[in-house]
Design an enzyme around this catalytic site. Sequence first.
Site, PDB file in Angstrom:
ATOM      1  N   TRP A   1      43.802  37.095  38.774  1.00  0.00           N
ATOM      2  CA  TRP A   1      43.262  37.615  37.517  1.00  0.00           C
ATOM      3  C   TRP A   1      42.538  38.920  37.780  1.00  0.00           C
ATOM      4  O   TRP A   1      41.893  39.085  38.795  1.00  0.00           O
ATOM      5  CB  TRP A   1      42.292  36.628  36.863  1.00  0.00           C
ATOM      6  CG  TRP A   1      41.745  37.241  35.605  1.00  0.00           C
ATOM      7  CD1 TRP A   1      42.423  37.468  34.449  1.00  0.00           C
ATOM      8  CD2 TRP A   1      40.432  37.775  35.422  1.00  0.00           C
ATOM      9  NE1 TRP A   1      41.603  38.109  33.544  1.00  0.00           N
ATOM     10  CE2 TRP A   1      40.379  38.312  34.126  1.00  0.00           C
ATOM     11  CE3 TRP A   1      39.295  37.856  36.249  1.00  0.00           C
ATOM     12  CZ2 TRP A   1      39.246  38.911  33.613  1.00  0.00           C
ATOM     13  CZ3 TRP A   1      38.166  38.452  35.743  1.00  0.00           C
ATOM     14  CH2 TRP A   1      38.124  38.971  34.430  1.00  0.00           C
TER      15      TRP A   1
ATOM     16  N   GLU B   1      29.207  52.235  37.395  1.00  0.00           N
ATOM     17  CA  GLU B   1      29.814  51.658  36.189  1.00  0.00           C
ATOM     18  C   GLU B   1      28.713  51.239  35.209  1.00  0.00           C
ATOM     19  O   GLU B   1      27.679  50.709  35.612  1.00  0.00           O
ATOM     20  CB  GLU B   1      30.657  50.432  36.564  1.00  0.00           C
ATOM     21  CG  GLU B   1      31.410  49.829  35.384  1.00  0.00           C
ATOM     22  CD  GLU B   1      32.256  48.613  35.784  1.00  0.00           C
ATOM     23  OE1 GLU B   1      31.972  47.998  36.832  1.00  0.00           O
ATOM     24  OE2 GLU B   1      33.190  48.286  35.040  1.00  0.00           O
TER      25      GLU B   1
ATOM     26  N   GLU C   1      34.272  45.142  44.252  1.00  0.00           N
ATOM     27  CA  GLU C   1      33.308  44.491  43.357  1.00  0.00           C
ATOM     28  C   GLU C   1      33.110  43.020  43.697  1.00  0.00           C
ATOM     29  O   GLU C   1      32.075  42.451  43.380  1.00  0.00           O
ATOM     30  CB  GLU C   1      33.713  44.671  41.886  1.00  0.00           C
ATOM     31  CG  GLU C   1      34.997  43.966  41.504  1.00  0.00           C
ATOM     32  CD  GLU C   1      35.412  44.252  40.062  1.00  0.00           C
ATOM     33  OE1 GLU C   1      35.290  45.410  39.623  1.00  0.00           O
ATOM     34  OE2 GLU C   1      35.848  43.313  39.392  1.00  0.00           O
TER      35      GLU C   1
ATOM     36  N   HIS D   1      42.662  45.640  38.755  1.00  0.00           N
ATOM     37  CA  HIS D   1      42.144  44.271  38.807  1.00  0.00           C
ATOM     38  C   HIS D   1      42.984  43.330  39.664  1.00  0.00           C
ATOM     39  O   HIS D   1      43.371  42.232  39.234  1.00  0.00           O
ATOM     40  CB  HIS D   1      41.960  43.713  37.377  1.00  0.00           C
ATOM     41  CG  HIS D   1      40.690  42.914  37.222  1.00  0.00           C
ATOM     42  ND1 HIS D   1      40.663  41.553  37.310  1.00  0.00           N
ATOM     43  CD2 HIS D   1      39.415  43.305  37.009  1.00  0.00           C
ATOM     44  CE1 HIS D   1      39.419  41.131  37.139  1.00  0.00           C
ATOM     45  NE2 HIS D   1      38.637  42.168  36.957  1.00  0.00           N
TER      46      HIS D   1
ATOM     47  N   ARG E   1      32.776  49.550  45.987  1.00  0.00           N
ATOM     48  CA  ARG E   1      32.217  49.054  44.720  1.00  0.00           C
ATOM     49  C   ARG E   1      31.257  47.887  44.865  1.00  0.00           C
ATOM     50  O   ARG E   1      30.859  47.267  43.877  1.00  0.00           O
ATOM     51  CB  ARG E   1      33.369  48.667  43.783  1.00  0.00           C
ATOM     52  CG  ARG E   1      34.010  49.912  43.272  1.00  0.00           C
ATOM     53  CD  ARG E   1      34.963  49.775  42.158  1.00  0.00           C
ATOM     54  NE  ARG E   1      34.713  48.811  41.119  1.00  0.00           N
ATOM     55  CZ  ARG E   1      33.845  48.989  40.119  1.00  0.00           C
ATOM     56  NH1 ARG E   1      33.113  50.068  40.056  1.00  0.00           N
ATOM     57  NH2 ARG E   1      33.722  48.057  39.193  1.00  0.00           N
TER      58      ARG E   1
ATOM     59  N   GLU F   1      41.301  51.388  40.767  1.00  0.00           N
ATOM     60  CA  GLU F   1      40.404  50.351  41.285  1.00  0.00           C
ATOM     61  C   GLU F   1      41.159  49.064  41.615  1.00  0.00           C
ATOM     62  O   GLU F   1      42.068  48.673  40.869  1.00  0.00           O
ATOM     63  CB  GLU F   1      39.341  50.085  40.209  1.00  0.00           C
ATOM     64  CG  GLU F   1      38.363  48.995  40.554  1.00  0.00           C
ATOM     65  CD  GLU F   1      37.402  48.738  39.386  1.00  0.00           C
ATOM     66  OE1 GLU F   1      37.196  49.643  38.559  1.00  0.00           O
ATOM     67  OE2 GLU F   1      36.875  47.623  39.306  1.00  0.00           O
TER      68      GLU F   1
ATOM     69  N   TYR G   1      44.224  42.524  31.026  1.00  0.00           N
ATOM     70  CA  TYR G   1      42.856  42.656  31.499  1.00  0.00           C
ATOM     71  C   TYR G   1      42.160  43.849  30.838  1.00  0.00           C
ATOM     72  O   TYR G   1      42.748  44.900  30.667  1.00  0.00           O
ATOM     73  CB  TYR G   1      42.821  42.832  33.028  1.00  0.00           C
ATOM     74  CG  TYR G   1      41.492  43.345  33.471  1.00  0.00           C
ATOM     75  CD1 TYR G   1      40.404  42.476  33.542  1.00  0.00           C
ATOM     76  CD2 TYR G   1      41.279  44.694  33.701  1.00  0.00           C
ATOM     77  CE1 TYR G   1      39.153  42.942  33.857  1.00  0.00           C
ATOM     78  CE2 TYR G   1      40.029  45.169  34.025  1.00  0.00           C
ATOM     79  CZ  TYR G   1      38.969  44.287  34.100  1.00  0.00           C
ATOM     80  OH  TYR G   1      37.726  44.766  34.393  1.00  0.00           O
TER      81      TYR G   1
ATOM     82  N   ARG H   1      36.678  55.008  32.020  1.00  0.00           N
ATOM     83  CA  ARG H   1      37.731  54.090  32.473  1.00  0.00           C
ATOM     84  C   ARG H   1      38.614  53.770  31.278  1.00  0.00           C
ATOM     85  O   ARG H   1      38.103  53.488  30.186  1.00  0.00           O
ATOM     86  CB  ARG H   1      37.084  52.807  33.006  1.00  0.00           C
ATOM     87  CG  ARG H   1      38.070  51.808  33.562  1.00  0.00           C
ATOM     88  CD  ARG H   1      37.375  50.513  33.959  1.00  0.00           C
ATOM     89  NE  ARG H   1      37.555  49.486  32.941  1.00  0.00           N
ATOM     90  CZ  ARG H   1      37.497  48.170  33.169  1.00  0.00           C
ATOM     91  NH1 ARG H   1      37.229  47.712  34.386  1.00  0.00           N
ATOM     92  NH2 ARG H   1      37.665  47.313  32.196  1.00  0.00           N
TER      93      ARG H   1
ATOM     94  N   ASP I   1      41.279  50.363  36.218  1.00  0.00           N
ATOM     95  CA  ASP I   1      41.109  49.154  37.028  1.00  0.00           C
ATOM     96  C   ASP I   1      42.407  48.353  37.025  1.00  0.00           C
ATOM     97  O   ASP I   1      42.847  47.884  35.973  1.00  0.00           O
ATOM     98  CB  ASP I   1      39.966  48.317  36.424  1.00  0.00           C
ATOM     99  CG  ASP I   1      39.496  47.214  37.358  1.00  0.00           C
ATOM    100  OD1 ASP I   1      40.178  46.946  38.360  1.00  0.00           O
ATOM    101  OD2 ASP I   1      38.431  46.623  37.069  1.00  0.00           O
TER     102      ASP I   1
HETATM  103  O1  EZ4 Z   1      36.234  41.623  35.671  1.00  0.00           O
HETATM  104  O2  EZ4 Z   1      32.701  41.603  36.227  1.00  0.00           O
HETATM  105  O3  EZ4 Z   1      35.331  46.723  36.976  1.00  0.00           O
HETATM  106  N1  EZ4 Z   1      34.895  45.776  36.388  1.00  0.00           N
HETATM  107  C1  EZ4 Z   1      35.445  44.556  36.422  1.00  0.00           C
HETATM  108  C2  EZ4 Z   1      34.682  43.472  35.699  1.00  0.00           C
HETATM  109  C3  EZ4 Z   1      35.010  42.073  36.204  1.00  0.00           C
HETATM  110  C4  EZ4 Z   1      33.916  41.126  35.784  1.00  0.00           C
HETATM  111  C5  EZ4 Z   1      34.130  39.721  36.310  1.00  0.00           C
HETATM  112  O4  EZ4 Z   1      32.999  38.939  36.098  1.00  0.00           O
HETATM  113  O5  EZ4 Z   1      36.478  44.367  37.012  1.00  0.00           O
HETATM  114  O6  EZ4 Z   1      34.872  43.595  34.317  1.00  0.00           O
HETATM  115 CO    CO Z   2      36.868  45.965  38.382  1.00  0.00          CO
END
Ligand code: EZ4
Ligand code: CO
Length: 402
Positions: free
Chosen positions: A402, A339, A262, A212, A283, A236, A159, A147, A210
């Site tokens: 976030w 992961e 996730e 995010h 995920r 992701e 991030y 990643r 990611d």
């Molecule tokens: O930000 O688990 O793909 N992994 C992620 C993680 C999340 C954290 C949050 O607690 O997006 O790093």
């Molecule tokens: Co993630």
Amino acid sequence: MKIIRADVIVTCPGRNFVTLKIETDEGIHGIGDATLNGRELAVASYLKDHVCPLLIGRDAGRIEDTWQFLYKGAYWRRGPVTMSAIAAVDMALWDILGKAANMPLYKLLGGASREGVMVYGHATGRDIPEALDRYAEHIEEGYKAIRIQCGVPNMRSVYGVAKGNGMYEPATKGAVEEQSWSSEKYLDFVPKLFEAVREKFGFDTHLLHDVHHRLTPIEAARLGKSVEPYRLFWMEDPTPAENQAGFRLIREHTVTPIAVGEVFNSIWDCKQLIEEQLIDYIRATLTHAGGITHLKRIADFAALYQVRTGCHGPSDLSPVCMGAALHFDLWVPNFGVQEYMGFPKEALEVFPHAWSFDRGMMHPGEAPGHGVDIDEKLAAKYPYDPAYLPVARLEDGTLWNW
Ligand code: EZ4
Ligand code: CO
């Protein structure tokens, strides 16, 4: 075999973890991970105050019935706190069953479907050259899937980028960290990052990224489309997934594969995403999505639609979750990738484990159960240390995802 004790252990060996330990009248014990990053004590209390008393006297072998009892019996179904608590019970009971049968968990699930578990590591940099250096190190270590995350020019924070030279850790002690975000700057920049990776390293490694949850569906569609030549393994969490139908818009515009989930805690969070084939990888994890009993249900459902698993595996899920996840991954027929962020050294000492890593592949080991235990004396040396996940604001101050 009856349950005679259930205790919750909260410890901070480098970061906070919540662990449930269940003991039986036959002297066998099992453990489960209940860590919910930034909200740890809510799950600890849910277990201690509401679930542990219900476990005493129950048959440790009736895993499915206990799952249904805790899920339906709460009346208030689902949610990350409830489902993480149920997951910890479930993981501990499968651990006990494996130990009673003298079999590693993956054999109880149906045996290995593959020789090892492909994991992806994190290459992060403040700028492209640094991110490429980290990527090269991962290739050296044998990773087959990597990643990449990178600082965006003229953006204060981003991030997934480690602060110093250490491991990436988003949670901060004391106050909530406020980060800034600009989708425009990110969208202009990030295709250049993938281009640099493919130019330098070619297409031999799986490239992951990611987003995010930062984009709107149409922005995510644009990103997916613009990076198609770099053939990502996945993009992701391109957009928040509460509105599952929102992913139709992304899907209509791009063939870049999508991984989501996730933060999901139940099959209902991904039912439409899977049924309509709006995603390629799910995920959801053992700890946050109801344990082995429930993740199995999600994976079997996903298999009908050729959606594969890509379990979340950050350092904020404990080595217990990692161990159990590797058994799950070794068995699950529709496995995609796992992961693996690694753990602080203290955490690896507190949780003795049978799993191993070798050149980008992991194996859960042959110890009975899930193969992870807790050293309670050592755990007691690391008291709980509150930490919060950050928030992100747009440049005008608007609170963002976030
Ligand atoms: O930000 O688990 O793909 N992994 C992620 C993680 C999340 C954290 C949050 O607690 O997006 O790093
Ligand atoms: Co993630």
